[in-house]
Motif scaffolding. Sequence first.
Motif, PDB file in Angstrom:
ATOM      1  N   ALA A  46     -34.844  58.774  87.292  1.00 33.02           N
ATOM      2  CA  ALA A  46     -35.496  60.017  86.873  1.00 33.02           C
ATOM      3  C   ALA A  46     -36.637  60.383  87.822  1.00 33.02           C
ATOM      4  O   ALA A  46     -36.791  61.544  88.199  1.00 33.02           O
ATOM      5  CB  ALA A  46     -36.013  59.893  85.438  1.00 33.02           C
ATOM      6  N   GLU A  47     -37.429  59.387  88.220  1.00 30.89           N
ATOM      7  CA  GLU A  47     -38.519  59.647  89.168  1.00 30.89           C
ATOM      8  C   GLU A  47     -37.966  60.135  90.502  1.00 30.89           C
ATOM      9  O   GLU A  47     -38.506  61.071  91.102  1.00 30.89           O
ATOM     10  CB  GLU A  47     -39.352  58.375  89.370  1.00 30.89           C
ATOM     11  CG  GLU A  47     -40.194  58.005  88.176  1.00 30.89           C
ATOM     12  CD  GLU A  47     -40.870  56.646  88.322  1.00 30.89           C
ATOM     13  OE1 GLU A  47     -40.832  56.056  89.429  1.00 30.89           O
ATOM     14  OE2 GLU A  47     -41.420  56.177  87.317  1.00 30.89           O
ATOM     15  N   PHE A  48     -36.895  59.512  90.977  1.00 26.66           N
ATOM     16  CA  PHE A  48     -36.271  59.933  92.232  1.00 26.66           C
ATOM     17  C   PHE A  48     -35.763  61.364  92.109  1.00 26.66           C
ATOM     18  O   PHE A  48     -35.939  62.187  93.011  1.00 26.66           O
ATOM     19  CB  PHE A  48     -35.129  58.986  92.609  1.00 26.66           C
ATOM     20  CG  PHE A  48     -34.398  59.400  93.847  1.00 26.66           C
ATOM     21  CD1 PHE A  48     -34.955  59.191  95.099  1.00 26.66           C
ATOM     22  CD2 PHE A  48     -33.165  60.020  93.762  1.00 26.66           C
ATOM     23  CE1 PHE A  48     -34.289  59.584  96.251  1.00 26.66           C
ATOM     24  CE2 PHE A  48     -32.491  60.418  94.908  1.00 26.66           C
ATOM     25  CZ  PHE A  48     -33.057  60.196  96.150  1.00 26.66           C
ATOM     26  N   ALA A  49     -35.130  61.671  90.963  1.00 27.11           N
ATOM     27  CA  ALA A  49     -34.603  63.024  90.745  1.00 27.11           C
ATOM     28  C   ALA A  49     -35.741  64.041  90.721  1.00 27.11           C
ATOM     29  O   ALA A  49     -35.613  65.137  91.282  1.00 27.11           O
ATOM     30  CB  ALA A  49     -33.815  63.076  89.438  1.00 27.11           C
ATOM     31  N   GLU A  50     -36.861  63.698  90.095  1.00 24.38           N
ATOM     32  CA  GLU A  50     -38.006  64.608  90.052  1.00 24.38           C
ATOM     33  C   GLU A  50     -38.541  64.879  91.456  1.00 24.38           C
ATOM     34  O   GLU A  50     -38.869  66.015  91.798  1.00 24.38           O
ATOM     35  CB  GLU A  50     -39.109  64.032  89.163  1.00 24.38           C
ATOM     36  CG  GLU A  50     -38.783  64.087  87.682  1.00 24.38           C
ATOM     37  CD  GLU A  50     -39.804  63.363  86.819  1.00 24.38           C
ATOM     38  OE1 GLU A  50     -40.809  62.844  87.354  1.00 24.38           O
ATOM     39  OE2 GLU A  50     -39.591  63.310  85.597  1.00 24.38           O
ATOM     40  N   ARG A  51     -38.621  63.819  92.258  1.00 26.93           N
ATOM     41  CA  ARG A  51     -39.091  64.014  93.642  1.00 26.93           C
ATOM     42  C   ARG A  51     -38.104  64.874  94.426  1.00 26.93           C
ATOM     43  O   ARG A  51     -38.502  65.742  95.207  1.00 26.93           O
ATOM     44  CB  ARG A  51     -39.306  62.658  94.334  1.00 26.93           C
ATOM     45  CG  ARG A  51     -40.533  61.916  93.867  1.00 26.93           C
ATOM     46  CD  ARG A  51     -40.876  60.726  94.772  1.00 26.93           C
ATOM     47  NE  ARG A  51     -39.815  59.752  94.902  1.00 26.93           N
ATOM     48  CZ  ARG A  51     -39.632  58.708  94.116  1.00 26.93           C
ATOM     49  NH1 ARG A  51     -40.442  58.498  93.113  1.00 26.93           N
ATOM     50  NH2 ARG A  51     -38.640  57.866  94.331  1.00 26.93           N
ATOM     51  N   SER A  52     -36.824  64.642  94.214  1.00 24.53           N
ATOM     52  CA  SER A  52     -35.798  65.434  94.902  1.00 24.53           C
ATOM     53  C   SER A  52     -35.890  66.897  94.503  1.00 24.53           C
ATOM     54  O   SER A  52     -35.790  67.792  95.350  1.00 24.53           O
ATOM     55  CB  SER A  52     -34.400  64.903  94.577  1.00 24.53           C
ATOM     56  OG  SER A  52     -34.242  63.609  95.089  1.00 24.53           O
ATOM     57  N   VAL A  53     -36.081  67.155  93.218  1.00 21.11           N
ATOM     58  CA  VAL A  53     -36.208  68.533  92.740  1.00 21.11           C
ATOM     59  C   VAL A  53     -37.431  69.196  93.369  1.00 21.11           C
ATOM     60  O   VAL A  53     -37.361  70.341  93.836  1.00 21.11           O
ATOM     61  CB  VAL A  53     -36.297  68.574  91.195  1.00 21.11           C
ATOM     62  CG1 VAL A  53     -36.752  69.940  90.711  1.00 21.11           C
ATOM     63  CG2 VAL A  53     -34.949  68.224  90.576  1.00 21.11           C
ATOM     64  N   ALA A  54     -38.532  68.479  93.428  1.00 18.23           N
ATOM     65  CA  ALA A  54     -39.749  69.038  94.032  1.00 18.23           C
ATOM     66  C   ALA A  54     -39.515  69.384  95.505  1.00 18.23           C
ATOM     67  O   ALA A  54     -39.919  70.453  95.977  1.00 18.23           O
ATOM     68  CB  ALA A  54     -40.917  68.058  93.892  1.00 18.23           C
ATOM     69  N   LYS A  55     -38.833  68.492  96.237  1.00 19.15           N
ATOM     70  CA  LYS A  55     -38.533  68.761  97.652  1.00 19.15           C
ATOM     71  C   LYS A  55     -37.615  69.972  97.790  1.00 19.15           C
ATOM     72  O   LYS A  55     -37.822  70.827  98.656  1.00 19.15           O
ATOM     73  CB  LYS A  55     -37.866  67.542  98.298  1.00 19.15           C
ATOM     74  CG  LYS A  55     -38.803  66.394  98.559  1.00 19.15           C
ATOM     75  CD  LYS A  55     -38.046  65.223  99.178  1.00 19.15           C
ATOM     76  CE  LYS A  55     -38.943  64.020  99.356  1.00 19.15           C
ATOM     77  NZ  LYS A  55     -38.207  62.867  99.915  1.00 19.15           N
ATOM     78  N   LEU A  56     -36.601  70.049  96.931  1.00 19.38           N
ATOM     79  CA  LEU A  56     -35.678  71.189  96.995  1.00 19.38           C
ATOM     80  C   LEU A  56     -36.385  72.497  96.652  1.00 19.38           C
ATOM     81  O   LEU A  56     -36.124  73.527  97.282  1.00 19.38           O
ATOM     82  CB  LEU A  56     -34.493  70.965  96.053  1.00 19.38           C
ATOM     83  CG  LEU A  56     -33.513  69.876  96.495  1.00 19.38           C
ATOM     84  CD1 LEU A  56     -32.519  69.585  95.371  1.00 19.38           C
ATOM     85  CD2 LEU A  56     -32.786  70.267  97.762  1.00 19.38           C
ATOM     86  N   GLU A  57     -37.281  72.453  95.662  1.00 22.92           N
ATOM     87  CA  GLU A  57     -38.029  73.670  95.321  1.00 22.92           C
ATOM     88  C   GLU A  57     -38.900  74.118  96.489  1.00 22.92           C
ATOM     89  O   GLU A  57     -39.008  75.308  96.769  1.00 22.92           O
ATOM     90  CB  GLU A  57     -38.877  73.433  94.066  1.00 22.92           C
ATOM     91  CG  GLU A  57     -38.044  73.388  92.794  1.00 22.92           C
ATOM     92  CD  GLU A  57     -38.847  73.008  91.562  1.00 22.92           C
ATOM     93  OE1 GLU A  57     -39.973  72.462  91.698  1.00 22.92           O
ATOM     94  OE2 GLU A  57     -38.342  73.259  90.447  1.00 22.92           O
TER      95      GLU A  57
END
Length: 91
Positions: A46-57
């Motif tokens: 979940a933490e990795f996914a949150e970081r990925s989402v932030a980078k994509l945004e």
Amino acid sequence: MDQIRMMDQNLKCLSVAEEKYSQKEDKYEEEIKILTDKLKEAETRAEFAERSVAKLEKTIDDLEDKLKSTKEEHLCTQRMLDQTLLDLNEM
């Protein structure tokens, strides 16, 4: 004597029940460990996914800014081209 036999049987029953519940406790402890490990793994994902989402945004924001800038450049170039064509036609 009967009372002693009865107490002996009760003790044996209690001993069997204790072993049974000890095994259940061990089983539950193992299940708790497995579930705890799975929870930690899920939290890490979940933490990795949150970081990925932030980078994509951020990437989306950067691309939207670049698109806006490119459109403005295109509009300026189009105006210059139109003006140049007008100037050439007036010659």
